[in-house]
Motif scaffolding. Structure first.
Motif, PDB file in Angstrom:
ATOM      1  N   GLN A 268      36.019  43.593  45.332  1.00 39.65           N
ATOM      2  CA  GLN A 268      36.506  42.286  44.937  1.00 39.65           C
ATOM      3  C   GLN A 268      36.566  40.933  45.731  1.00 39.65           C
ATOM      4  O   GLN A 268      37.129  41.148  47.008  1.00 39.65           O
ATOM      5  N   VAL A 269      36.005  39.923  45.444  1.00 40.53           N
ATOM      6  CA  VAL A 269      35.903  38.600  46.486  1.00 40.53           C
ATOM      7  C   VAL A 269      36.625  37.413  45.426  1.00 40.53           C
ATOM      8  O   VAL A 269      36.342  37.297  44.395  1.00 40.53           O
ATOM      9  N   VAL A 270      37.564  36.647  46.335  1.00 42.09           N
ATOM     10  CA  VAL A 270      38.224  35.766  45.566  1.00 42.09           C
ATOM     11  C   VAL A 270      37.867  34.310  46.097  1.00 42.09           C
ATOM     12  O   VAL A 270      37.858  34.416  47.244  1.00 42.09           O
ATOM     13  N   PHE A 271      38.021  33.340  45.292  1.00 42.07           N
ATOM     14  CA  PHE A 271      37.827  31.991  45.949  1.00 42.07           C
ATOM     15  C   PHE A 271      39.264  31.899  46.651  1.00 42.07           C
ATOM     16  O   PHE A 271      39.258  31.008  47.946  1.00 42.07           O
ATOM     17  N   ALA A 272      40.360  31.854  45.947  1.00 43.14           N
ATOM     18  CA  ALA A 272      41.614  31.767  47.015  1.00 43.14           C
ATOM     19  C   ALA A 272      42.695  32.509  46.059  1.00 43.14           C
ATOM     20  O   ALA A 272      42.637  33.179  44.933  1.00 43.14           O
ATOM     21  N   SER A 273      44.031  32.826  46.927  1.00 38.30           N
ATOM     22  CA  SER A 273      45.088  33.627  46.359  1.00 38.30           C
ATOM     23  C   SER A 273      46.388  32.424  46.248  1.00 38.30           C
ATOM     24  O   SER A 273      46.351  31.770  47.417  1.00 38.30           O
ATOM     25  N   PHE A 274      47.388  32.660  45.424  1.00 38.07           N
ATOM     26  CA  PHE A 274      48.258  31.789  45.269  1.00 38.07           C
ATOM     27  C   PHE A 274      49.450  32.503  44.873  1.00 38.07           C
ATOM     28  O   PHE A 274      49.563  33.694  44.197  1.00 38.07           O
ATOM     29  N   SER A 275      50.619  31.942  45.389  1.00 40.34           N
ATOM     30  CA  SER A 275      51.967  32.690  45.056  1.00 40.34           C
ATOM     31  C   SER A 275      52.396  32.239  43.783  1.00 40.34           C
ATOM     32  O   SER A 275      53.522  32.705  43.353  1.00 40.34           O
ATOM     33  N   ASP A 276      51.873  30.910  43.371  1.00 38.39           N
ATOM     34  CA  ASP A 276      52.452  30.193  42.295  1.00 38.39           C
ATOM     35  C   ASP A 276      51.344  30.361  41.165  1.00 38.39           C
ATOM     36  O   ASP A 276      50.198  29.871  41.388  1.00 38.39           O
ATOM     37  N   LYS A 277      52.032  30.511  39.797  1.00 39.11           N
ATOM     38  CA  LYS A 277      50.920  30.914  38.948  1.00 39.11           C
ATOM     39  C   LYS A 277      50.201  29.430  38.503  1.00 39.11           C
ATOM     40  O   LYS A 277      48.972  29.356  38.179  1.00 39.11           O
ATOM     41  N   ASN A 278      50.968  28.333  38.404  1.00 41.70           N
ATOM     42  CA  ASN A 278      50.659  26.987  37.892  1.00 41.70           C
ATOM     43  C   ASN A 278      49.632  26.662  39.109  1.00 41.70           C
ATOM     44  O   ASN A 278      48.524  26.110  38.374  1.00 41.70           O
ATOM     45  N   ASP A 279      49.905  26.928  40.319  1.00 40.82           N
ATOM     46  CA  ASP A 279      48.703  26.460  41.294  1.00 40.82           C
ATOM     47  C   ASP A 279      47.338  27.225  41.101  1.00 40.82           C
ATOM     48  O   ASP A 279      46.347  26.844  41.003  1.00 40.82           O
ATOM     49  N   ALA A 280      47.603  28.744  40.632  1.00 38.62           N
ATOM     50  CA  ALA A 280      46.310  29.390  40.571  1.00 38.62           C
ATOM     51  C   ALA A 280      45.590  29.018  39.176  1.00 38.62           C
ATOM     52  O   ALA A 280      44.270  28.880  39.366  1.00 38.62           O
ATOM     53  N   THR A 281      46.326  28.441  38.227  1.00 38.26           N
ATOM     54  CA  THR A 281      45.603  28.126  37.005  1.00 38.26           C
ATOM     55  C   THR A 281      45.085  26.890  37.203  1.00 38.26           C
ATOM     56  O   THR A 281      43.882  26.720  36.565  1.00 38.26           O
TER      57      THR A 281
END
Length: 301
Positions: A268-281
């Protein structure tokens, strides 16, 4: 546009070429081999196969067509999609002959069967090497006559006594020198072993004192928050393709990475990872509008 030509070009350079929404052509290196029955030698090659499940667009084929045809990535992707629609319609009634690659056809269960061509070797290291048949060599064993040396008649007078004594003395001297050398080597080994043991004992009992010790420094290390929210760019069966996708996304300015292998064995490849759900959304909406509509949010503890 002849899509087969571009696929063949890439198969010489890469181990996997994916045709989006259709399938992937995968190569595997095969060592040189020999047929013991026919005495035929075959050079190393790339064994070609087709995987229907590899249909996610990794951008390799579209980027290559865009660079060769000097067109945009979107136009290249549209041209690939038109060729795929043509293949999907054609394979329903007859086999598809991909010249220089192989033949695709449907079996009784309406599943795609691939028969690769044997005339093309996609391994560039084996360029110019062809299979050949070795000639059988018949060996005839010849009779070898044994040579029997003739004995010579010794002098009846025999060897003089002083020569016998000199030879015996030389043997005794050589034997004595050898024994003395062995004894001297043994003594040196025992002395060295005692010195080594004494040195190790001193090191074990030694005490080191620093007259001016440096002051202690208290460091506060901030604990990095876990990042369970991931904006997924794609999943790849070939790890090299996943690494290539990460490099492409990083070049575009994304904090891309590989987060592991899912339960289907895909990397799996991701654009980016976040600790906050709102930032990720928020980042997901941004990616879907500007880069990829297929991006989605994965929550992984």
């Amino acid at each position: 546009m002849n899509l087969v030509t571009y696929i063949k070009d890439l198969l010489y350079r890469y181990d996997c070429v994916i045709v989006p929404d259709f399938g992937g052509f995968v190569t595997k290196r095969v060592s040189a081999k020999i047929n013991e029955n026919t005495h035929q030698f075959f050079p190393p090659s790339k064994q070609l196969s087709f995987n229907r499940n590899l249909n996610n667009n990794d951008g390799l084929l579209a980027n290559y067509i865009a660079s060769v045809e000097n067109i945009s990535f979107e136009k290249a992707s549209n041209a690939i999609a038109l060729s795929v629609i043509k293949w999907q319609n054609e394979i329903q009634t007859k086999p598809i002959d991909l010249e220089g690659i192989g033949v695709l056809k449907l079996n009784e269960n309406r599943q795609i069967i691939f028969e690769p061509t044997v005339q093309v070797n996609f391994l560039t290291d084996a360029f110019g090497l062809n299979s050949f048949e070795a000639l059988t060599i018949e060996r005839h064993q010849k009779e070898v006559k044994k040579f029997i040396p003739q004995t010579t008649v010794k002098n009846k007078k025999g060897i003089p006594p002083f020569i016998k004594y000199a030879a015996s003395a030389a043997i005794l001297v050589a034997l004595g020198v050898s024994l003395y050398s062995n004894y001297e080597a043994t003594v040196q080994k025992e002395v060295f072993a005692k010195q080594q043991k004494a040195l190790e004992k001193k090191i074990q009992t030694a005490t080191f004192v620093i007259s001016n010790p440096l002051p202690t420094i208290d460091l506060t290390v901030a604990k990095e928050l876990p990042k369970p929210y991931h904006v997924v760019a794609g999943a790849f069966q070939i790890p090299e393709n996943a690494e290539r996708k990460v490099a492409q996304l990083k070049a575009e300015g994304h904090d891309a990475s590989i987060i592991g292998v899912n339960k289907w064995g895909l990397t799996q490849v991701v654009f980016a990872s976040f600790s906050d759900k709102n930032d990720a959304t928020n980042y997901l909406y941004k990616i879907q509008k500007s880069t990829s509509k297929d991006a989605w949010l994965l929550i992984k503890n």
